[in-house]
Scaffold this active site. Structure first.
Site, PDB file in Angstrom:
ATOM      1  N   LYS A 115      26.936  51.406  37.875  1.00  0.00           N
ATOM      2  CA  LYS A 115      27.589  52.686  37.556  1.00  0.00           C
ATOM      3  C   LYS A 115      26.561  53.773  37.276  1.00  0.00           C
ATOM      4  O   LYS A 115      26.758  54.933  37.619  1.00  0.00           O
ATOM      5  CB  LYS A 115      28.522  52.535  36.353  1.00  0.00           C
ATOM      6  CG  LYS A 115      29.790  51.757  36.636  1.00  0.00           C
ATOM      7  CD  LYS A 115      30.776  51.914  35.486  1.00  0.00           C
ATOM      8  CE  LYS A 115      32.014  51.061  35.698  1.00  0.00           C
ATOM      9  NZ  LYS A 115      32.943  51.128  34.555  1.00  0.00           N
ATOM     10  N   LYS A 207      34.175  44.926  46.365  1.00  0.00           N
ATOM     11  CA  LYS A 207      35.461  44.647  45.725  1.00  0.00           C
ATOM     12  C   LYS A 207      36.372  45.872  45.697  1.00  0.00           C
ATOM     13  O   LYS A 207      35.893  47.016  45.702  1.00  0.00           O
ATOM     14  CB  LYS A 207      35.246  44.032  44.350  1.00  0.00           C
ATOM     15  CG  LYS A 207      35.002  45.006  43.272  1.00  0.00           C
ATOM     16  CD  LYS A 207      35.008  44.384  41.886  1.00  0.00           C
ATOM     17  CE  LYS A 207      34.816  45.535  40.924  1.00  0.00           C
ATOM     18  NZ  LYS A 207      35.080  45.340  39.558  1.00  0.00           N
ATOM     19  N   LYS A 210      38.867  51.008  41.534  1.00  0.00           N
ATOM     20  CA  LYS A 210      39.471  52.321  41.267  1.00  0.00           C
ATOM     21  C   LYS A 210      38.507  53.444  41.586  1.00  0.00           C
ATOM     22  O   LYS A 210      38.917  54.568  41.836  1.00  0.00           O
ATOM     23  CB  LYS A 210      39.813  52.436  39.781  1.00  0.00           C
ATOM     24  CG  LYS A 210      40.947  51.599  39.327  1.00  0.00           C
ATOM     25  CD  LYS A 210      41.056  51.785  37.813  1.00  0.00           C
ATOM     26  CE  LYS A 210      41.919  50.740  37.180  1.00  0.00           C
ATOM     27  NZ  LYS A 210      41.515  50.483  35.789  1.00  0.00           N
TER      28      LYS A 210
HETATM   29  P1  AMP Z   1      39.008  47.822  35.853  1.00  0.00           P
HETATM   30  O1  AMP Z   1      39.736  48.289  37.060  1.00  0.00           O
HETATM   31  O2  AMP Z   1      37.540  47.786  36.075  1.00  0.00           O
HETATM   32  O3  AMP Z   1      39.426  48.507  34.593  1.00  0.00           O
HETATM   33  O4  AMP Z   1      39.388  46.279  35.668  1.00  0.00           O
HETATM   34  C1  AMP Z   1      40.515  45.811  34.971  1.00  0.00           C
HETATM   35  C2  AMP Z   1      40.727  44.326  35.186  1.00  0.00           C
HETATM   36  O5  AMP Z   1      41.009  44.069  36.576  1.00  0.00           O
HETATM   37  C3  AMP Z   1      39.514  43.456  34.856  1.00  0.00           C
HETATM   38  O6  AMP Z   1      39.941  42.233  34.277  1.00  0.00           O
HETATM   39  C4  AMP Z   1      38.877  43.218  36.165  1.00  0.00           C
HETATM   40  O7  AMP Z   1      38.145  42.040  36.203  1.00  0.00           O
HETATM   41  C5  AMP Z   1      40.066  43.159  37.105  1.00  0.00           C
HETATM   42  N1  AMP Z   1      39.693  43.635  38.442  1.00  0.00           N
HETATM   43  C6  AMP Z   1      39.279  44.870  38.777  1.00  0.00           C
HETATM   44  N2  AMP Z   1      39.033  44.963  40.102  1.00  0.00           N
HETATM   45  C7  AMP Z   1      39.311  43.736  40.609  1.00  0.00           C
HETATM   46  C8  AMP Z   1      39.267  43.181  41.931  1.00  0.00           C
HETATM   47  N3  AMP Z   1      38.922  43.902  42.984  1.00  0.00           N
HETATM   48  N4  AMP Z   1      39.624  41.911  42.080  1.00  0.00           N
HETATM   49  C9  AMP Z   1      40.005  41.175  41.031  1.00  0.00           C
HETATM   50  N5  AMP Z   1      40.079  41.623  39.766  1.00  0.00           N
HETATM   51  C10 AMP Z   1      39.733  42.885  39.540  1.00  0.00           C
END
Ligand code: AMP
Ligand code: TRP
Length: 344
Positions: A115, A207, A210
């Site tokens: 990041k 991956k 967002k």
């Molecule tokens: P975030 O979007 O970074 O706030 O992630 C929130 C939750 O979603 C966390 O537990 C991440 O590990 C999970 N997560 C985010 N992106 C992915 C993805 N592409 N595949 C699987 N899990 C994800």
């Protein structure tokens, strides 16, 4: 919600719409855990401001995220659903943990490095400190398990190290046998292999995220059916006929077939069998339909929650009260252990 059940805590940042990775990698697993664990789920809005954010959107995004938890099947009777910033112990414990966490533990966090690279010169101290705040989230609730996606494993290790090496080992009292009487419970990650990592629609090697500037790379939980179909139609493919798992030359096939299995509720073996001979032109409409059908009930329930803001507010207020009671007791243990003058 008996006291003997193991405790679970998890959270997602309210930054933009949640996508299939958040659902399949995280929230979907939370729903099942409600049957067997004492579950706490927060919307981590303090984490959302570690990168530049729009104050005009934060509150609304926080509500959207909370409503999506409920729409995905988090039951406010069974779980404590709350907003991180509403429980001030998160900020306080973060500070206390900051003062015992070596700087170089944070500097080597992969997510920070990634990041920070994207942001150039304007990286905030909060971004570096993000994993300590996350450790505070977890440790405040004496969580036994933390269900997260694969990408969060390193942050979880850090939370364990802080609890064990920096708080318990240094500050906890010992019994007569010299055994540590821990102040903080050391949590275990809970990472489920299937769906643990959903990849981008436009690049099977990175991956779904967002923060990807290309919206076509992800399907959000609130995308209307036409948009879902369009994004899948444009998703990256390869020239090979037939879908398969595990071919390192074909990350897109692996990802989309995996998504198809999860969204259509089939085993991976069944999905692989069904699609083994299928060309992309036949496969994509099938995947689109599975995605639309899987998201339809979530979108319906989301609409119902947003139409009833008073009830949503009530859920978050009740959640805050429960969370606050647990969190205050923990932060008090840490204050005492660190030797602060008691409040009279
Ligand atoms: P975030 O979007 O970074 O706030 O992630 C929130 C939750 O979603 C966390 O537990 C991440 O590990 C999970 N997560 C985010 N992106 C992915 C993805 N592409 N595949 C699987 N899990 C994800
Ligand atoms: N860092 C997590 C993510 O991006 C979100 C998070 C913050 C979290 N605090 C947490 C997850 C506590 C689990 C437990 O996914």
């Amino acid at each position: 919600m008996s006291a003997q059940r193991p405790r679970v805590l998890s959270g997602v940042q309210p930054t933009g719409a949640l996508h299939l990775g958040n659902w399949l990698g995280a929230i979907r697993n939370w729903v099942d855990l409600q049957q067997t664990h004492d579950t706490f789920f927060c919307v981590v809005d303090l984490h959302a401001i570690t990168v530049p954010h729009d104050p005009a959107r934060l509150a609304e995004d926080t509500l959207t995220t909370a409503a999506l938890y409920l729409a995905c099947g988090i039951d406010p009777q069974a779980s404590t659903v709350f907003v991180q910033s509403h429980v001030s112990a998160h900020s306080e414990l973060c500070w206390l943990l900051n003062c015992v966490t070596p700087l170089n533990w944070l500097e080597r966090m992969i997510q920070f490095k990634e990041k920070a690279l994207r942001q150039g010169a304007d990286v905030s101290t909060g971004l570096l400190d993000y994993p300590v705040l996350m450790a505070a989230d977890i440790l405040l609730y004496d969580a036994d398990r933390v269900p997260v996606g694969e990408d969060q494993k390193q942050h979880l290790e850090l939370a364990r190290d802080i609890a064990q090496q920096r708080i318990n080992a240094r500050f906890a009292p010992r019994d007569e046998q010299g055994e540590i009487l821990p102040i903080l419970r050391v949590p275990e990650p809970l990472i489920l292999p299937e769906g643990a990592r959903v990849m981008s629609l436009t690049d099977g090697r990175s991956k779904m995220s967002k923060s990807d500037s290309n919206e076509g790379s992800r399907i959000t939980l609130l995308d209307p059916p036409e948009l879902i179909t369009k994004k899948i139609k444009r998703a990256k493919t390869d020239p090979v006929m037939g879908l398969e798992f595990g071919n390192p030359e074909r990350p897109e096939a692996d990802n989309l077939l995996g998504l198809y299995a999860l969204l259509s509720g089939q085993s991976r073996t069944a999905a692989a069998g069904e699609c083994a001979e299928m060309g992309w032109g036949r496969f994509k409409p099938l995947l689109a339909e599975a995605a639309v059908e899987a998201l339809r009930p979530i979108q319906e329930r989301y609409g119902q929650w947003r139409q009833d803001p008073a009830t949503l507010e009530q859920v978050l207020k009740h959640g805050r009260e429960r969370a606050n009671a647990v969190a205050e007791a923990t932060v008090q243990r840490v204050r005492d252990a660190l030797g602060f003058l008691p409040r009279s």
